[in-house]
Every structure is written in structure tokens, then in C-alpha cells.
Design a protein around this motif. Structure first.
Motif, mmCIF file in Angstrom:
data_model
loop_
_atom_site.group_PDB
_atom_site.id
_atom_site.type_symbol
_atom_site.label_atom_id
_atom_site.label_comp_id
_atom_site.label_asym_id
_atom_site.label_seq_id
_atom_site.Cartn_x
_atom_site.Cartn_y
_atom_site.Cartn_z
ATOM 1 N N SER A 2 0.831 -1.191 0.000
ATOM 2 C CA SER A 2 0.000 0.000 0.000
ATOM 3 C C SER A 2 0.866 1.241 0.000
ATOM 4 O O SER A 2 1.997 1.248 0.459
ATOM 5 C CB SER A 2 -0.920 -0.009 1.215
ATOM 6 O OG SER A 2 -0.145 0.101 2.379
ATOM 7 N N ARG A 3 0.270 2.269 -0.489
ATOM 8 C CA ARG A 3 0.965 3.539 -0.610
ATOM 9 C C ARG A 3 0.910 4.272 0.720
ATOM 10 O O ARG A 3 -0.067 4.190 1.447
ATOM 11 C CB ARG A 3 0.261 4.308 -1.723
ATOM 12 C CG ARG A 3 0.604 5.716 -1.850
ATOM 13 C CD ARG A 3 -0.114 6.279 -3.015
ATOM 14 N NE ARG A 3 -1.497 6.532 -2.598
ATOM 15 C CZ ARG A 3 -2.308 7.314 -3.250
ATOM 16 N NH1 ARG A 3 -1.936 7.858 -4.359
ATOM 17 N NH2 ARG A 3 -3.517 7.538 -2.833
ATOM 18 N N LYS A 4 1.985 4.994 1.051
ATOM 19 C CA LYS A 4 2.006 5.773 2.287
ATOM 20 C C LYS A 4 0.990 6.898 2.180
ATOM 21 O O LYS A 4 0.757 7.455 1.113
ATOM 22 C CB LYS A 4 3.400 6.352 2.538
ATOM 23 C CG LYS A 4 4.435 5.312 2.834
ATOM 24 C CD LYS A 4 5.774 5.966 3.099
ATOM 25 C CE LYS A 4 6.835 4.944 3.344
ATOM 26 N NZ LYS A 4 8.138 5.556 3.531
ATOM 27 N N SER A 5 0.413 7.311 3.295
ATOM 28 C CA SER A 5 -0.631 8.338 3.274
ATOM 29 C C SER A 5 -0.090 9.724 2.957
ATOM 30 O O SER A 5 -0.825 10.589 2.503
ATOM 31 C CB SER A 5 -1.369 8.364 4.614
ATOM 32 O OG SER A 5 -0.444 8.698 5.641
ATOM 33 N N ASP A 6 1.206 9.961 3.159
ATOM 34 C CA ASP A 6 1.768 11.280 2.891
ATOM 35 C C ASP A 6 2.271 11.417 1.459
ATOM 36 O O ASP A 6 2.729 12.479 1.069
ATOM 37 C CB ASP A 6 2.877 11.626 3.884
ATOM 38 C CG ASP A 6 4.044 10.648 3.814
ATOM 39 O OD1 ASP A 6 3.855 9.537 3.281
ATOM 40 O OD2 ASP A 6 5.123 11.009 4.294
ATOM 41 N N GLN A 7 2.192 10.372 0.655
ATOM 42 C CA GLN A 7 2.627 10.448 -0.739
ATOM 43 C C GLN A 7 1.429 10.764 -1.623
ATOM 44 O O GLN A 7 0.337 10.240 -1.422
ATOM 45 C CB GLN A 7 3.247 9.125 -1.194
ATOM 46 C CG GLN A 7 4.578 8.833 -0.544
ATOM 47 C CD GLN A 7 5.148 7.511 -1.056
ATOM 48 O OE1 GLN A 7 4.434 6.693 -1.586
ATOM 49 N NE2 GLN A 7 6.447 7.347 -0.878
ATOM 50 N N ALA A 8 1.673 11.623 -2.633
ATOM 51 C CA ALA A 8 0.612 11.976 -3.560
ATOM 52 C C ALA A 8 0.475 10.886 -4.609
ATOM 53 O O ALA A 8 1.447 10.258 -5.010
ATOM 54 C CB ALA A 8 0.920 13.308 -4.225
ATOM 55 N N GLY A 9 -0.735 10.688 -5.060
ATOM 56 C CA GLY A 9 -0.983 9.706 -6.107
ATOM 57 C C GLY A 9 -0.604 10.259 -7.473
ATOM 58 O O GLY A 9 -0.337 11.455 -7.651
ATOM 59 N N THR A 10 -0.616 9.392 -8.454
ATOM 60 C CA THR A 10 -0.228 9.766 -9.810
ATOM 61 C C THR A 10 -1.133 10.864 -10.359
ATOM 62 O O THR A 10 -0.652 11.851 -10.926
ATOM 63 C CB THR A 10 -0.277 8.535 -10.730
ATOM 64 O OG1 THR A 10 0.592 7.550 -10.209
ATOM 65 C CG2 THR A 10 0.147 8.904 -12.134
#
Length: 154
Positions: A2-10
Motif C-alpha cells: 500500500s501507498r504511504k498516506s503522505d505520498q501523492a498519487g499519480t
């Protein structure tokens, strides 16, 4: 994974891209203006040095005329002293012209540093690759990540 919550999606990153490009263009424009102003100031100082040199040349020509008149009218010491003064003024004018030309050449208002940075930015944007049908078939190594997977979207 899963992606970290502080990273923006594509899609969020792609949505920010136009604003960031506009911001980058504004910053580069400000840098170009600042660079041109500095180089124009140097060129102006060089032009003033040339005007000063022309001032000395004017008086040197006047001294040469006086020397010619004195040489015809009087014996050795008067015209010799006038020639020495004229030669000194010519040397001063030559030094001022040389300095002015060097300052003008060094201060041509072309924002070279900014232009090279913008060229680098354009090259970086040109390296962005988009997967689409008109670029050829997608080979197995280039498949796009599925939902929930990490991957490179280039």
C-alpha cells in the motif's frame, strides 16, 4: 503493497504539473530579467568609459593641433611638450577604450544561465514517456501497475 498516506498519487501529481510548470516559467522569467539588468548595467558602464575615452581623444587632437602650430611657430621646447601631452592623452584614451570594450563584451544582455536552465527543463520534460498505442505494443516488462501495486508510470 500500500501507498504511504503522505505520498501523492499519480493523478494528483499530474494535476499539479501545469501549475508547477507555470510557476517554473515565472521564476525563470524573473531570473532572466535580473540577469539582463546586471549585464545591461555593465554595458552602460562600458559605454560611459568609451565616452570618457572620446573626451580624451578630443583633447588629444586639440593638443596635436597646438603642437603643429607651436612646431611651426616656435623652436623645439614648446611643440615637444605639446606632443608629450598629446601622447599621454592618447594613451589614456586607449586604456579607456580597451576597458570599455571589455566591459561591453562581458556585459552583453543575454541571459545565458537562465537559458541553459530552461533548456535543461525542456529536456527533462521531453524525457517523460507516456504509454499509448501509437508508441508501439506494450511488452511484458512495460505493463502498467495494477491497483494497489507500486510501479514506475513512465
Amino acid at each position: 503493497m500500500s501507498r504511504k498516506s503522505d505520498q501523492a498519487g499519480t493523478f494528483e501529481l499530474l494535476a499539479r504539473l501545469p501549475q508547477q510548470i507555470v510557476h517554473l516559467a515565472k521564476i525563470e522569467f524573473q531570473n532572466a530579467k535580473r540577469e539582463i539588468a546586471v549585464k545591461a548595467k555593465r554595458g552602460g558602464i562600458g559605454a560611459i568609459a568609451i565616452v570618457v575615452a572620446l573626451f580624451f581623444v578630443f583633447f588629444a587632437l586639440e593638443a596635436f593641433v597646438i603642437a603643429a602650430i607651436a612646431g611651426l611657430a616656435v623652436v623645439w621646447p614648446v611643440w615637444l611638450s605639446a606632443l608629450v601631452v598629446a601622447a599621454g592623452l592618447i594613451l589614456l584614451a586607449a586604456a579607456a577604450i580597451l576597458g570599455g570594450v571589455l566591459l561591453i563584451k562581458r556585459g552583453i544582455p543575454v541571459p545565458g544561465e537562465t537559458m541553459s536552465r530552461v533548456e535543461g527543463d525542456i529536456n527533462a520534460l521531453g524525457e517523460v514517456r507516456v504509454n499509448s498505442d501509437h508508441h508501439g505494443p506494450i511488452v511484458p516488462e512495460q505493463k502498467m501497475p495494477q491497483t494497489g501495486q507500486e510501479g514506475n508510470w513512465r
